[in-house]
Design a protein around this motif. Structure first.
Motif, PDB file in Angstrom:
ATOM      1  N   LEU A   1      -4.400  -3.362  -2.367  1.00 14.83           N
ATOM      2  CA  LEU A   1      -4.703  -4.062  -1.115  1.00 14.83           C
ATOM      3  C   LEU A   1      -3.912  -3.488   0.053  1.00 14.83           C
ATOM      4  O   LEU A   1      -4.440  -3.325   1.155  1.00 14.83           O
ATOM      5  CB  LEU A   1      -4.415  -5.558  -1.276  1.00 14.83           C
ATOM      6  CG  LEU A   1      -5.432  -6.333  -2.128  1.00 14.83           C
ATOM      7  CD1 LEU A   1      -4.901  -7.708  -2.486  1.00 14.83           C
ATOM      8  CD2 LEU A   1      -6.767  -6.458  -1.403  1.00 14.83           C
ATOM      9  N   VAL A   2      -2.671  -3.175  -0.180  1.00 12.40           N
ATOM     10  CA  VAL A   2      -1.848  -2.564   0.867  1.00 12.40           C
ATOM     11  C   VAL A   2      -2.390  -1.184   1.223  1.00 12.40           C
ATOM     12  O   VAL A   2      -2.461  -0.798   2.397  1.00 12.40           O
ATOM     13  CB  VAL A   2      -0.377  -2.499   0.424  1.00 12.40           C
ATOM     14  CG1 VAL A   2       0.435  -1.568   1.322  1.00 12.40           C
ATOM     15  CG2 VAL A   2       0.238  -3.897   0.405  1.00 12.40           C
TER      16      VAL A   2
ATOM     17  N   PHE B   1      -4.614  -3.099   6.453  1.00  9.98           N
ATOM     18  CA  PHE B   1      -3.527  -3.066   7.442  1.00  9.98           C
ATOM     19  C   PHE B   1      -2.207  -3.540   6.859  1.00  9.98           C
ATOM     20  O   PHE B   1      -1.138  -3.315   7.454  1.00  9.98           O
ATOM     21  CB  PHE B   1      -3.881  -4.005   8.607  1.00  9.98           C
ATOM     22  CG  PHE B   1      -3.783  -5.455   8.208  1.00  9.98           C
ATOM     23  CD1 PHE B   1      -2.632  -6.185   8.454  1.00  9.98           C
ATOM     24  CD2 PHE B   1      -4.832  -6.086   7.551  1.00  9.98           C
ATOM     25  CE1 PHE B   1      -2.527  -7.523   8.056  1.00  9.98           C
ATOM     26  CE2 PHE B   1      -4.732  -7.404   7.140  1.00  9.98           C
ATOM     27  CZ  PHE B   1      -3.571  -8.129   7.406  1.00  9.98           C
ATOM     28  N   ALA B   2      -2.254  -4.238   5.718  1.00  9.97           N
ATOM     29  CA  ALA B   2      -1.124  -5.031   5.252  1.00  9.97           C
ATOM     30  C   ALA B   2       0.003  -4.190   4.642  1.00  9.97           C
ATOM     31  O   ALA B   2      -0.213  -3.097   4.124  1.00  9.97           O
ATOM     32  CB  ALA B   2      -1.607  -6.062   4.231  1.00  9.97           C
ATOM     33  N   ASP B   3       1.182  -4.779   4.695  1.00 11.81           N
ATOM     34  CA  ASP B   3       2.358  -4.210   4.023  1.00 11.81           C
ATOM     35  C   ASP B   3       2.725  -5.001   2.783  1.00 11.81           C
ATOM     36  O   ASP B   3       3.454  -4.502   1.914  1.00 11.81           O
ATOM     37  CB  ASP B   3       3.577  -4.222   4.967  1.00 11.81           C
ATOM     38  CG  ASP B   3       3.353  -3.405   6.223  1.00 11.81           C
ATOM     39  OD1 ASP B   3       2.922  -2.248   6.102  1.00 11.81           O
ATOM     40  OD2 ASP B   3       3.595  -3.931   7.326  1.00 11.81           O
ATOM     41  N   THR B   4       2.227  -6.248   2.686  1.00 14.32           N
ATOM     42  CA  THR B   4       2.627  -7.115   1.587  1.00 14.32           C
ATOM     43  C   THR B   4       1.556  -8.167   1.327  1.00 14.32           C
ATOM     44  O   THR B   4       0.731  -8.452   2.203  1.00 14.32           O
ATOM     45  CB  THR B   4       3.976  -7.795   1.904  1.00 14.32           C
ATOM     46  OG1 THR B   4       4.485  -8.453   0.743  1.00 14.32           O
ATOM     47  CG2 THR B   4       3.862  -8.783   3.056  1.00 14.32           C
TER      48      THR B   4
ATOM     49  N   PRO C   1      -5.375  -7.717  12.102  1.00 12.51           N
ATOM     50  CA  PRO C   1      -4.595  -8.943  12.287  1.00 12.51           C
ATOM     51  C   PRO C   1      -3.137  -8.713  11.883  1.00 12.51           C
ATOM     52  O   PRO C   1      -2.776  -7.635  11.396  1.00 12.51           O
ATOM     53  CB  PRO C   1      -5.275  -9.911  11.325  1.00 12.51           C
ATOM     54  CG  PRO C   1      -5.688  -9.024  10.181  1.00 12.51           C
ATOM     55  CD  PRO C   1      -6.091  -7.709  10.816  1.00 12.51           C
ATOM     56  N   ASP C   2      -2.340  -9.744  12.071  1.00 15.32           N
ATOM     57  CA  ASP C   2      -0.972  -9.747  11.542  1.00 15.32           C
ATOM     58  C   ASP C   2      -0.948 -10.396  10.161  1.00 15.32           C
ATOM     59  O   ASP C   2      -0.131 -10.040   9.310  1.00 15.32           O
ATOM     60  CB  ASP C   2      -0.043 -10.513  12.492  1.00 15.32           C
ATOM     61  CG  ASP C   2      -0.022  -9.901  13.878  1.00 15.32           C
ATOM     62  OD1 ASP C   2       0.487  -8.775  14.004  1.00 15.32           O
ATOM     63  OD2 ASP C   2      -0.532 -10.534  14.817  1.00 15.32           O
ATOM     64  N   ILE C   3      -1.864 -11.360   9.980  1.00 20.03           N
ATOM     65  CA  ILE C   3      -1.976 -12.105   8.726  1.00 20.03           C
ATOM     66  C   ILE C   3      -3.464 -12.268   8.418  1.00 20.03           C
ATOM     67  O   ILE C   3      -4.266 -12.492   9.332  1.00 20.03           O
ATOM     68  CB  ILE C   3      -1.327 -13.502   8.844  1.00 20.03           C
ATOM     69  CG1 ILE C   3       0.161 -13.396   9.205  1.00 20.03           C
ATOM     70  CG2 ILE C   3      -1.495 -14.303   7.552  1.00 20.03           C
ATOM     71  CD1 ILE C   3       0.799 -14.733   9.589  1.00 20.03           C
ATOM     72  N   MET C   4      -3.833 -12.162   7.151  1.00 20.11           N
ATOM     73  CA  MET C   4      -5.237 -12.346   6.774  1.00 20.11           C
ATOM     74  C   MET C   4      -5.331 -13.141   5.487  1.00 20.11           C
ATOM     75  O   MET C   4      -4.606 -12.885   4.524  1.00 20.11           O
ATOM     76  CB  MET C   4      -5.946 -10.995   6.604  1.00 20.11           C
ATOM     77  CG  MET C   4      -7.415 -11.114   6.226  1.00 20.11           C
ATOM     78  SD  MET C   4      -8.300  -9.538   6.319  1.00 20.11           S
ATOM     79  CE  MET C   4      -7.576  -8.642   4.939  1.00 20.11           C
TER      80      MET C   4
ATOM     81  N   LEU D   1      -2.573 -11.548   3.069  1.00 20.73           N
ATOM     82  CA  LEU D   1      -2.097 -10.198   3.376  1.00 20.73           C
ATOM     83  C   LEU D   1      -1.398 -10.244   4.724  1.00 20.73           C
ATOM     84  O   LEU D   1      -1.838 -10.971   5.626  1.00 20.73           O
ATOM     85  CB  LEU D   1      -3.264  -9.211   3.429  1.00 20.73           C
ATOM     86  CG  LEU D   1      -3.848  -8.707   2.105  1.00 20.73           C
ATOM     87  CD1 LEU D   1      -4.429  -9.835   1.274  1.00 20.73           C
ATOM     88  CD2 LEU D   1      -4.935  -7.658   2.363  1.00 20.73           C
ATOM     89  N   ALA D   2      -0.328  -9.487   4.874  1.00 20.76           N
ATOM     90  CA  ALA D   2       0.418  -9.554   6.129  1.00 20.76           C
ATOM     91  C   ALA D   2       1.176  -8.268   6.388  1.00 20.76           C
ATOM     92  O   ALA D   2       1.465  -7.490   5.471  1.00 20.76           O
ATOM     93  CB  ALA D   2       1.398 -10.727   6.087  1.00 20.76           C
TER      94      ALA D   2
END
Length: 407
Positions: free
Chosen positions: A89-90, A94-97, A244-247, A263-264
């Motif tokens: 997923l990362v 866009f996510a890091d975590t 986004p910042d959070i999903m 995801l964030a």
């Protein structure tokens, strides 16, 4: 123990659902088999859940293999399948975590907590307000219904979680005016599902991204229904070219097995340290093994290209239906295989006529019936779906003509 009087007036299953008189005992791809043997063509996919159809062989094989090995250990320990899914997923977003949940509602709860905790730890505990929009649906927990704010969601449930600002979808001037030094985040579905397959324009999502960048508010996308390749992109927000910042993610990611995720970015998630959130079942070996297989399949560019091709074929047929039945249909809306028929009649009436054609659809708000088939629905099943929708619409036309003549 319950009294005889009480048990005689309530089902042993809490009666919170308006269920159709159908009992399915088996599924095969885009088809469901009723207990009496009838075969229904499924355009609902469990409300955008069965990404690869019913009893998908590749998912069944993964689930059986994992079930023979390990079911549950809790998040007291490392879970290899969870790590593998998070890594993918990362890698693809866009996510890091990531944090894994069992549902979209749980993902919404964490997204709310994460946004508020970010600002608290950044020295702004007053930034708790989250802006949401009319027609939104973020789940049925007390926090999620407060986020929606719709009367049908909140009536009778007492004091609601404070801190939500509700605006009309599409009113960008109102959004700009609503941003204050108490704003923590903007939370929106790029395509509303329950709200009636309402696609948020790319320019609005871009404007929201800019507003958040300029004010320090976080941007939360709820892609529980529109994500995981449903629109022909891995996630719907990719069409707008923003992140986004959070999903929030759920439904399709498990292909039918209960699974969700938040995801964030590293920045947005910075307040969520050890002990700030948890889940007994979230990210269990069974769910993550299946979710990993789903993501490996749907993130393939060739798979996404096929979703778009099928969506074009389906939409072309639906546009023909609208033209053929102007008294029933108003328009087609949506993106990819997240489609809606805007009706001039009650959605429940078309759903019922479709049942008579052994076809399953999903009603929504704004006088819309949702069409959310498996993403790998065969071309011939798309053709069959159009035929059955045509027959359902014809039955409605006939009923309308009969009523007019009798009147």
């Amino acid at each position: 123990m319950t009294s005889a009087a009480t048990s005689s007036v309530i089902s042993s299953v809490l009666p919170t659902y308006n269920r159709a008189p159908l009992s399915f005992v088996k599924g095969e791809g885009s088809w469901l088999i009723e207990a009496d043997g009838r075969r229904f063509l499924d355009l609902g996919a469990g409300i955008a859940v069965n990404t690869l159809g019913h009893a998908a062989p590749e998912l069944a094989a993964v689930l059986k293999s994992q079930a023979d090995t390990l079911w549950h250990v809790s998040n007291l320990y490392k879970i290899p399948a969870q790590q593998d899914l998070a890594d993918l997923l990362v890698e693809t977003t866009f996510a890091d975590t990531c944090f894994f949940t069992n549902s979209g509602t749980e993902a919404a709860e964490l997204a709310i907590k994460m946004a508020r905790k970010f600002h608290h730890d950044a020295g702004h505990p007053e930034r708790v307000e989250i802006i949401t929009f009319s027609g939104s649906f973020h789940g049925r927990s007390t926090g999620a219904i407060a986020a929606s704010g719709a009367e049908k969601m909140v009536k009778g449930f007492g004091p609601l979680m404070p801190g939500f600002i509700h605006l009309d979808l599409g009113d960008m001037d109102a959004l700009k005016a609503a941003i204050t030094d108490k704003t923590a985040a903007i939370m929106i579905e790029p395509i509303q599902g329950e709200g009636g397959i309402r696609v948020v324009p790319d320019e609005d999502l871009k404007a929201m991204r800019e507003i958040c960048a300029n004010t320090g508010a976080l941007l939360i996308f709820d892609e529980v229904q529109c994500g995981v390749a449903r629109t022909g992109r891995l996630f719907a927000h990719e069409y707008a070219g923003v992140t986004p910042d959070i999903m929030m993610v759920a439904k399709g990611i498990g292909g039918g097995f209960p699974l969700g995720a938040v995801l964030a970015t590293a920045t947005a998630a910075s307040g969520m340290t050890a002990g700030t959130h948890g889940s007994t079942y979230g990210g269990n070996p069974l769910g993550c093994a299946v979710g990993l297989k789903v993501m490996q399949i749907v993130s393939d560019p060739a798979f996404l290209a096929e979703v778009n091709r099928k969506a074009g074929l389906f939409r072309q047929g639906l546009e023909g239906l609208v033209a053929s039945h102007p008294n029933v249909f108003e328009s087609v809306r949506g993106q990819g295989l997240m489609l809606g028929l805007k009706l001039k009649v009650a959605p429940a009436d078309l759903v019922a006529k479709a049942y008579a054609q052994e076809l399953l659809t999903v009603p929504a708000a704004d006088n819309v019936v949702r069409l959310l088939p498996a993403l790998n629905i065969p071309d011939e099943d798309i053709g069959e779906a159009i035929k059955r929708l045509d027959a359902a619409a014809t039955a409605m036309d006939t009923a309308s003509d009969t009523a007019s003549n009798n009147g």
